[in-house]
Scaffold this active site. Structure first.
Site, short mmCIF file in Angstrom:
data_model
loop_
_atom_site.label_atom_id
_atom_site.label_comp_id
_atom_site.label_asym_id
_atom_site.label_seq_id
_atom_site.Cartn_x
_atom_site.Cartn_y
_atom_site.Cartn_z
N GLY A 1 0.77 -1.23 0.00
CA GLY A 1 0.00 0.00 0.00
C GLY A 1 0.80 1.28 0.00
O GLY A 1 0.34 2.31 0.52
N THR A 2 2.00 1.29 -0.62
CA THR A 2 2.74 2.56 -0.66
C THR A 2 2.03 3.58 -1.55
O THR A 2 2.11 4.78 -1.30
CB THR A 2 4.20 2.37 -1.13
OG1 THR A 2 4.22 1.90 -2.47
CG2 THR A 2 4.96 1.41 -0.23
N MET B 1 -4.30 -6.76 -7.17
CA MET B 1 -3.69 -7.84 -7.95
C MET B 1 -4.70 -8.86 -8.51
O MET B 1 -4.27 -9.88 -9.04
CB MET B 1 -2.63 -8.55 -7.11
CG MET B 1 -1.46 -7.65 -6.77
SD MET B 1 -0.69 -6.90 -8.23
CE MET B 1 0.63 -5.95 -7.47
N HIS C 1 0.16 1.48 -13.16
CA HIS C 1 0.94 0.34 -13.66
C HIS C 1 2.42 0.73 -13.66
O HIS C 1 2.77 1.82 -14.14
CB HIS C 1 0.49 -0.05 -15.07
CG HIS C 1 1.20 -1.27 -15.57
ND1 HIS C 1 0.89 -2.54 -15.11
CD2 HIS C 1 2.22 -1.42 -16.44
CE1 HIS C 1 1.69 -3.41 -15.70
NE2 HIS C 1 2.51 -2.77 -16.50
N ASN D 1 -6.05 3.04 -12.79
CA ASN D 1 -5.07 2.02 -12.37
C ASN D 1 -3.66 2.61 -12.50
O ASN D 1 -3.38 3.36 -13.43
CB ASN D 1 -5.18 0.79 -13.28
CG ASN D 1 -4.20 -0.30 -12.89
OD1 ASN D 1 -4.05 -0.65 -11.71
ND2 ASN D 1 -3.49 -0.86 -13.87
N ILE E 1 -7.55 -9.62 -11.37
CA ILE E 1 -8.10 -9.05 -12.61
C ILE E 1 -9.62 -9.05 -12.50
O ILE E 1 -10.25 -10.09 -12.32
CB ILE E 1 -7.60 -9.83 -13.84
CG1 ILE E 1 -6.09 -9.65 -13.98
CG2 ILE E 1 -8.32 -9.33 -15.11
CD1 ILE E 1 -5.47 -10.25 -15.22
C1 GAR Z 1 3.07 -0.92 -7.50
O1 GAR Z 1 4.35 -0.87 -8.07
C2 GAR Z 1 2.00 -0.89 -8.56
O2 GAR Z 1 2.33 -0.07 -9.64
C3 GAR Z 1 1.98 -2.34 -8.98
O3 GAR Z 1 2.11 -3.06 -7.78
C4 GAR Z 1 2.85 -2.28 -6.82
C5 GAR Z 1 2.03 -2.18 -5.57
O4 GAR Z 1 2.75 -1.53 -4.54
N1 GAR Z 1 0.77 -2.66 -9.70
C6 GAR Z 1 0.73 -3.55 -10.69
O5 GAR Z 1 1.69 -4.21 -11.04
C7 GAR Z 1 -0.62 -3.70 -11.36
N2 GAR Z 1 -0.50 -4.34 -12.64
P1 GAR Z 1 2.02 -0.83 -3.31
O6 GAR Z 1 1.07 -1.86 -2.69
O7 GAR Z 1 3.16 -0.52 -2.38
O8 GAR Z 1 1.29 0.39 -3.78
#
Ligand code: GAR
Length: 210
Positions: free
Chosen positions: A12-13, A91, A110, A108, A93
């Site tokens: 969740g950053t 995560m 990415h 979203n 779909i």
């Molecule tokens: C982030 O890098 C986000 O862009 C990616 O997962 C990570 C989640 O980090 N998302 C994907 O790959 C979606 N296809 P977070 O939980 O620290 O925000």
């Protein structure tokens, strides 16, 4: 004021970047009303609790299919009167019912420059592994509207960073988060909440402030 739901699965950053931006008054005309996690163990739920934002869990394992999970999610978001859905490291779909319920109202983030390193199987650290294996010199992040095609919706914002010779997937991921994701996502959310994003076919026009 638009009611925002942030959907998460892990650390969740990106959610934290939104919470911090909201604290600084940078999410204009929007308020994070709910955090919905696909896992009860996501650290993102603790971040929500600390910020006083209600957290909910819709666990994929409680449903027989992605379609059934999506239906439960749509019900919950409607109950909460949500106007913008933000996928921030979500995560699972989602099926097309989600897009039909929130047309051009799901953003979203990415961690690559779409259309590179995108689509099914491209998520989290895998994206950076693929970028390094390909040998690209630039990578970055993309915020886009969600359409029925995985990672295929209209692009709102993109930002690039250099890939350096000794990068590991983890180092590249961190650079992209810090320099791209945590900046782009709050910006895009604020633009949406101000009604400044106009979708014209595949392109998104950013309207000037009134
Ligand atoms: C982030 O890098 C986000 O862009 C990616 O997962 C990570 C989640 O980090 N998302 C994907 O790959 C979606 N296809 P977070 O939980 O620290 O925000």
């Amino acid at each position: 004021m638009k009611r925002i739901a942030v959907l998460v699965s892990g650390g969740g950053t990106n959610l934290q970047a939104l919470i911090d931006a909201q604290g600084r008054g940078e999410i204009i005309n929007g308020s994070i009303a709910a955090v919905v996690s696909s896992s009860p163990d996501a650290y993102a739920l603790e971040r929500a609790e600390k910020a006083g934002i209600p957290g909910y869990v819709i666990d994929r394992r409680d449903y027989s299919s992605n379609r059934a999970m999506t239906a439960a999610l749509v019900d919950k978001l409607r109950q909460l009167d949500i106007q913008l859905v933000v996928l921030a490291g979500f995560m699972t779909i989602l099926t097309e019912e989600m897009v039909r319920a929130f047309p051009n109202a799901i953003l979203n983030i990415h961690p690559a420059l779409i259309p590179s390193f995108a689509g099914p199987g491209c998520y989290g650290l895998h994206v950076h592994e693929k970028a390094l294996a390909y040998g690209v010199k630039l990578s970055g992040a993309t915020v886009h509207f969600v359409s029925p095609e995985c990672d295929g919706g209209p692009i709102v914002l993109q930002k690039a960073v250099e890939v350096l010779p000794d990068d590991t997937p983890e180092v590249l991921q961190r650079r992209i988060m810090e320099q791209c994701e945590w900046k782009l996502l709050p910006q895009a959310v604020s633009l949406f909440c101000q009604d400044r994003l106009k979708v014209e076919g595949r392109a998104v026009r950013i309207l000037d402030c009134l």
